[in-house]
Design a protein around this motif. Structure first.
Motif, PDB file in Angstrom:
ATOM      1  N   THR A 195       0.824  -1.208   0.000  1.00 45.46           N
ATOM      2  CA  THR A 195       0.000   0.000   0.000  1.00 45.46           C
ATOM      3  C   THR A 195       0.859   1.260   0.000  1.00 45.46           C
ATOM      4  O   THR A 195       0.554   2.245  -0.679  1.00 45.46           O
ATOM      5  CB  THR A 195      -0.937   0.002   1.223  1.00 45.46           C
ATOM      6  N   ALA A 264      -5.228   5.100  -3.345  1.00 51.43           N
ATOM      7  CA  ALA A 264      -4.031   5.088  -2.514  1.00 51.43           C
ATOM      8  C   ALA A 264      -2.931   5.974  -3.071  1.00 51.43           C
ATOM      9  O   ALA A 264      -2.121   6.505  -2.306  1.00 51.43           O
ATOM     10  CB  ALA A 264      -3.510   3.657  -2.360  1.00 51.43           C
ATOM     11  N   SER A 273      -6.465   3.081   4.510  1.00 49.52           N
ATOM     12  CA  SER A 273      -6.158   1.762   5.042  1.00 49.52           C
ATOM     13  C   SER A 273      -7.041   1.405   6.224  1.00 49.52           C
ATOM     14  O   SER A 273      -7.323   0.224   6.460  1.00 49.52           O
ATOM     15  CB  SER A 273      -4.686   1.703   5.456  1.00 49.52           C
TER      16      SER A 273
END
Length: 368
Positions: A195, A264, A273
């Motif tokens: 991520t 993201a 997240s």
């Protein structure tokens, strides 16, 4: 009319933000019936390679550019290995060895790692409310996934000493590493690092195109390992299982991955997240609907705490502003001896500035 348009647009954006976690949660339910009829590495590859092809086809219709240069392909490959091969591999193997509830607890601990990495690499502000929300999220997910008996024993401080004295440390470590919990933790860490990596990937490549290539590059090693180590990968899969695999591939991977990494690459990673805490909630709700799974009172408490944690994390800046404003408003106003506000507080800044200028002008007209 303009207000209605903005409101509608905000609602659509909110739904798209939640969509990846809804799709991941429902895909977990769809995969439950497939696992006994296939092998984990083959299943992980099926979730990635076809999804990557679909994403690249959609990107071509959207007119998005393909990666250019060595750095772009290097970052995409690293991203694929960490967030694709490692994450899906650990996840698939872990699901075979552990329960879905406890596995989801391990997977959904990754927002803590994302928050720390984002704070360290990108100086993202977390704040008091953000840390409280993250802590509550872990508590909520734990209440959802950990069996009620263990929670009751922890609360009552019972059986902890018995567990260590009867099994011993060696047996305890053996149980941990032969089970799937450590694999789920590795999967969570892989997803957290992936991520964060998308920010670096998007410096050299389009996020949607990078996501498509990341799925393909990540899935091929999984299929290779499946060919070497696994047998009977697809021979026992039923037609209904292929439908479940198709749903997990198209919706649980292609659409979910595309949306998640699109947001993201530009949004706040900690806030985005934190929505991962929604995944097991959707899995439990649809597991109850389609698989007649029942939530206990402790699990419902976990659902409520998890929703509170998501609110705190995503509204942490607004809550901080409200607290600061309340602090300023609560400050007492200095009073003079008569109990009335002083003249200085009744005089605006502009008035004071005007008086000063006038005095300067009057003094300049006085000759020596």
């Amino acid at each position: 009319m303009q207000l209605e348009f903005k409101t509608s647009r905000s609602t659509i954006t909110s739904l798209l933000l939640i969509a990846p976690f809804f799709l991941w949660g429902t895909a977990m339910v769809a995969m439950k019936g497939v696992i006994p009829h296939t092998t984990p590495l083959f299943m992980a590859g099926v979730r990635l390679v076809p999804a990557g092809i679909l994403i690249l086809i959609a990107a071509a219709f959207m007119g998005r550019k393909q990666p250019q240069g060595l750095l772009a392909w290097l970052w995409i490959t690293l991203f694929a290995i960490v967030d694709g091969t490692l994450f899906q591999g650990f996840l698939a193997e872990g699901l075979v060895r552990t329960s879905a509830g406890l596995g989801s607890v391990m997977i959904d601990s990754q927002p803590l790692a994302v928050a720390l990495l984002s704070w360290w690499l990108f100086q993202e502000h977390i704040g008091l409310w953000g840390w409280i929300g993250l802590a509550l999220g872990v508590i909520g997910i734990s209440l959802i996934g950990i069996p009620d008996e263990i929670i009751v024993n922890i609360v009552n401080f019972s059986n902890s000493e018995t567990l260590l004295t009867t099994k011993g440390w060696e047996q305890l470590l053996t149980d941990i590493f032969t089970g799937g919990e450590w694999l789920m933790l590795l999967a969570a860490l892989s997803m957290a690092v992936g991520t964060v990596m998308i920010r670096f990937v998007c410096r050299y490549a389009d996020p949607v195109v990078a996501t498509g290539w990341h799925c393909i590059i990540a899935g091929l090693p999984l299929w290779l390992m499946s060919y070497v180590w696994e047998t009977q990968q697809w021979q026992n899969i039923l037609p209904s299982n292929w439908l479940a695999l198709s749903y997990a591939t198209i919706f649980g991977s292609a659409i979910a991955y595309g949306l998640f990494f699109y947001f993201a690459q530009s949004g706040n990673l900690t806030s985005l997240s934190s929505l991962t805490f929604l995944t097991p909630i959707f899995a439990l709700i649809f597991g109850h609907i389609f698989l007649t799974e029942v939530l206990t009172n402790i699990q419902w408490l976990g659902v409520i705490i998890t929703l509170i944690s998501i609110y705190l994390i995503n509204q942490r800046e607004n809550l901080l502003r409200k607290n600061n404003q309340a602090t300023i408003n609560d400050q007492s106003v200095p009073e003079n001896v008569l109990g009335k506000p002083t003249l200085l507080q009744n005089t605006s800044t502009n008035q004071i500035s005007k008086i000063t200028v006038n005095m300067a002008q009057s003094q300049s007209n006085i000759k020596p």
